[in-house]
Every structure is written in C-alpha cells, then in structure tokens.
Design a protein around this motif. Structure first.
Motif, PDB file in Angstrom:
ATOM      1  N   ARG A  75      34.396  64.238  48.964  1.00  0.00           N
ATOM      2  CA  ARG A  75      34.207  62.916  49.564  1.00  0.00           C
ATOM      3  C   ARG A  75      34.972  61.890  48.734  1.00  0.00           C
ATOM      4  O   ARG A  75      34.994  61.972  47.514  1.00  0.00           O
ATOM      5  CB  ARG A  75      32.731  62.538  49.584  1.00  0.00           C
ATOM      6  CG  ARG A  75      31.858  63.485  50.352  1.00  0.00           C
ATOM      7  CD  ARG A  75      30.370  63.126  50.198  1.00  0.00           C
ATOM      8  NE  ARG A  75      29.511  64.207  50.624  1.00  0.00           N
ATOM      9  CZ  ARG A  75      29.299  64.566  51.882  1.00  0.00           C
ATOM     10  NH1 ARG A  75      29.896  63.896  52.841  1.00  0.00           N
ATOM     11  NH2 ARG A  75      28.511  65.564  52.187  1.00  0.00           N
ATOM     12  N   THR A  77      36.345  57.486  49.007  1.00  0.00           N
ATOM     13  CA  THR A  77      36.547  56.238  49.726  1.00  0.00           C
ATOM     14  C   THR A  77      37.885  55.679  49.270  1.00  0.00           C
ATOM     15  O   THR A  77      38.095  55.442  48.084  1.00  0.00           O
ATOM     16  CB  THR A  77      35.413  55.245  49.447  1.00  0.00           C
ATOM     17  OG1 THR A  77      34.175  55.842  49.859  1.00  0.00           O
ATOM     18  CG2 THR A  77      35.625  53.949  50.210  1.00  0.00           C
ATOM     19  N   ASP A  79      40.456  52.611  50.141  1.00  0.00           N
ATOM     20  CA  ASP A  79      40.625  51.332  50.835  1.00  0.00           C
ATOM     21  C   ASP A  79      39.544  51.134  51.910  1.00  0.00           C
ATOM     22  O   ASP A  79      39.840  50.861  53.068  1.00  0.00           O
ATOM     23  CB  ASP A  79      42.031  51.229  51.433  1.00  0.00           C
ATOM     24  CG  ASP A  79      42.361  49.836  51.944  1.00  0.00           C
ATOM     25  OD1 ASP A  79      41.656  48.871  51.586  1.00  0.00           O
ATOM     26  OD2 ASP A  79      43.316  49.715  52.733  1.00  0.00           O
ATOM     27  N   ARG A  80      38.308  51.345  51.511  1.00  0.00           N
ATOM     28  CA  ARG A  80      37.119  51.164  52.362  1.00  0.00           C
ATOM     29  C   ARG A  80      36.952  52.234  53.437  1.00  0.00           C
ATOM     30  O   ARG A  80      36.016  52.178  54.226  1.00  0.00           O
ATOM     31  CB  ARG A  80      37.086  49.771  53.001  1.00  0.00           C
ATOM     32  CG  ARG A  80      37.124  48.630  52.011  1.00  0.00           C
ATOM     33  CD  ARG A  80      37.055  47.261  52.660  1.00  0.00           C
ATOM     34  NE  ARG A  80      37.879  47.059  53.831  1.00  0.00           N
ATOM     35  CZ  ARG A  80      39.153  46.654  53.808  1.00  0.00           C
ATOM     36  NH1 ARG A  80      39.756  46.437  52.666  1.00  0.00           N
ATOM     37  NH2 ARG A  80      39.820  46.474  54.935  1.00  0.00           N
ATOM     38  N   LEU A  81      37.850  53.192  53.521  1.00  0.00           N
ATOM     39  CA  LEU A  81      37.778  54.262  54.521  1.00  0.00           C
ATOM     40  C   LEU A  81      37.075  55.463  53.884  1.00  0.00           C
ATOM     41  O   LEU A  81      37.526  55.979  52.856  1.00  0.00           O
ATOM     42  CB  LEU A  81      39.195  54.638  54.971  1.00  0.00           C
ATOM     43  CG  LEU A  81      39.310  55.449  56.239  1.00  0.00           C
ATOM     44  CD1 LEU A  81      38.884  54.622  57.451  1.00  0.00           C
ATOM     45  CD2 LEU A  81      40.743  55.912  56.420  1.00  0.00           C
ATOM     46  N   HIS A  82      35.974  55.913  54.491  1.00  0.00           N
ATOM     47  CA  HIS A  82      35.184  57.021  53.957  1.00  0.00           C
ATOM     48  C   HIS A  82      35.723  58.342  54.505  1.00  0.00           C
ATOM     49  O   HIS A  82      35.674  58.590  55.716  1.00  0.00           O
ATOM     50  CB  HIS A  82      33.705  56.858  54.321  1.00  0.00           C
ATOM     51  CG  HIS A  82      33.110  55.594  53.804  1.00  0.00           C
ATOM     52  ND1 HIS A  82      32.843  55.377  52.466  1.00  0.00           N
ATOM     53  CD2 HIS A  82      32.764  54.453  54.442  1.00  0.00           C
ATOM     54  CE1 HIS A  82      32.349  54.177  52.307  1.00  0.00           C
ATOM     55  NE2 HIS A  82      32.288  53.584  53.493  1.00  0.00           N
ATOM     56  N   ASP A 105      28.254  58.935  57.394  1.00  0.00           N
ATOM     57  CA  ASP A 105      28.992  57.833  56.772  1.00  0.00           C
ATOM     58  C   ASP A 105      30.501  58.024  56.821  1.00  0.00           C
ATOM     59  O   ASP A 105      31.254  57.130  56.423  1.00  0.00           O
ATOM     60  CB  ASP A 105      28.560  57.663  55.314  1.00  0.00           C
ATOM     61  CG  ASP A 105      27.117  57.190  55.201  1.00  0.00           C
ATOM     62  OD1 ASP A 105      26.625  56.568  56.163  1.00  0.00           O
ATOM     63  OD2 ASP A 105      26.482  57.452  54.170  1.00  0.00           O
ATOM     64  N   ALA A 106      30.968  59.165  57.295  1.00  0.00           N
ATOM     65  CA  ALA A 106      32.410  59.451  57.297  1.00  0.00           C
ATOM     66  C   ALA A 106      33.120  58.656  58.395  1.00  0.00           C
ATOM     67  O   ALA A 106      32.613  58.496  59.501  1.00  0.00           O
ATOM     68  CB  ALA A 106      32.657  60.934  57.511  1.00  0.00           C
ATOM     69  N   ASP A 107      34.312  58.183  58.057  1.00  0.00           N
ATOM     70  CA  ASP A 107      35.215  57.593  59.045  1.00  0.00           C
ATOM     71  C   ASP A 107      36.241  58.631  59.495  1.00  0.00           C
ATOM     72  O   ASP A 107      36.674  58.626  60.640  1.00  0.00           O
ATOM     73  CB  ASP A 107      35.957  56.394  58.452  1.00  0.00           C
ATOM     74  CG  ASP A 107      35.023  55.276  58.055  1.00  0.00           C
ATOM     75  OD1 ASP A 107      34.207  54.859  58.898  1.00  0.00           O
ATOM     76  OD2 ASP A 107      35.101  54.817  56.897  1.00  0.00           O
ATOM     77  N   GLY A 158      41.964  49.297  55.337  1.00  0.00           N
ATOM     78  CA  GLY A 158      40.733  50.015  55.624  1.00  0.00           C
ATOM     79  C   GLY A 158      40.754  50.844  56.889  1.00  0.00           C
ATOM     80  O   GLY A 158      39.702  51.274  57.360  1.00  0.00           O
TER      81      GLY A 158
END
Length: 177
Positions: A75, A77, A79-82, A105-107, A158
């Motif tokens: 996991r 993060t 630039d705010r991307l999970h 919580d993943a993007d 992001g």
C-alpha cells in the motif's frame, strides 16, 4: 509523477532480463510498481538499484526470499492517491466488487497473476469515488496474449492520468530482427 507498472516478470524462469523498453521506462520513472511473480531475487535487487522508488508485492510463484522481502499486499499514497498492489484477485467475474470491498480506501488497485492486461474503472455507490483496476500483463511471459506488455501512467494533482499499455515485440519477432 511518472509510474511504470509491471507484473509476472518470471525472471529467470521465462526470461533472462526485462526487455530494454521496460528498463528505459524504469530509468525515466519516479515510481516502479511490481505486482508479483518475480521468481528470483536478482530482479528485485536490480529494480531497487535502478529505480527512484519501488513498490511491490510477492506472487504465488515467489519463494521464501521474496516473501521475506516483500508484503503480500503493498500500500502506498502517492500525491493523495491511495494505491494497492496485490498479485492475485480471483476470477474476473465480480472482481471490481470484490476488490472495492476488500480495499475500501484504495483509489487504484494494481494486480497481476493472469498475464492478461486489464484496465477498468468502476463506481462505488457508497462513496462516489471511482476505483481503477489495472493489470499490466507480463513483459516476459505473454501466455495467450498477442504481445508481452507493461503499463505506464502519470499521477498529477492527486489523480491517475495517461495510463498506457505498451506492447512489446513478441519473443519470436524480437529474435528475427
């Protein structure tokens, strides 16, 4: 932020090394993501040395040395991307729903195992945030695919952008040159 996304490299079982196009992309990338089935630790060491940042997990064919060095699920993060990096995700049917539930919580979820490139975006009714699923295929073991493949992408403000599947010459065509 430039990304290189690979999986199922199977080195040295299926190839001696990554194709030069992948190494060139690695040299230009800010982050390399590897979704398992490395097979040998040499590639892990080489990518660690040659990349600015490496995020990876182990796969079902990886032995004790790789399992000791890498998580089953990585996991990060950026630039705010999970991001979640995992090798196996089960059957294609129901994959989006299964992974959205397993990783709320993943993007973006990057996965491997099938050697089949995959790029889907699915809405999540509970949060409204979409979930992007990416499988880069394999740069060294195309199996039933027409070409070996890997992916590149950009994270900007992001968000994931410019996801590109790169087709490499098949081994027979590469030898004929």
């Amino acid at each position: 932020m430039r990304l290189v996304i690979v999986a199922d490299t199977h080195i040295p079982a299926r190839a001696r090394d990554l194709p030069e196009a992948v190494w060139s992309a690695v040299e230009e990338a800010d982050v390399v993501l590897h979704a398992g089935d490395w097979i040998g630790t040499d590639l892990l060491h080489q990518l660690t040395e040659r990349s600015r940042r490496l995020i990876g997990c182990y796969g079902n064919n990886d032995g004790p040395d790789l399992r000791a060095a890498l998580p089953e699920v990585a996991r990060a993060t950026l630039d705010r991307l999970h991001l979640v990096v995992v090798h196996e995700t089960g059957p294609a049917t129901g994959r989006e729903r299964r992974l959205a539930t397993a990783h709320p919580d993943a993007d973006v979820i990057i996965f491997g195992h099938s050697h089949i490139p995959w790029d889907t975006t699915t809405p999540r009714p509970d949060s409204g945030r979409p979930l992007r699923l990416l499988n880069p295929g394999s740069p060294t073991d195309r199996r039933q695919q027409p070409h070996p493949t890997f992916m590149t992408a950009i994270i900007q403000d992001g968000a994931l952008a410019d996801v590109e599947l790169h087709q490499l010459p098949s081994p027979a065509k590469a030898r004929a040159r």
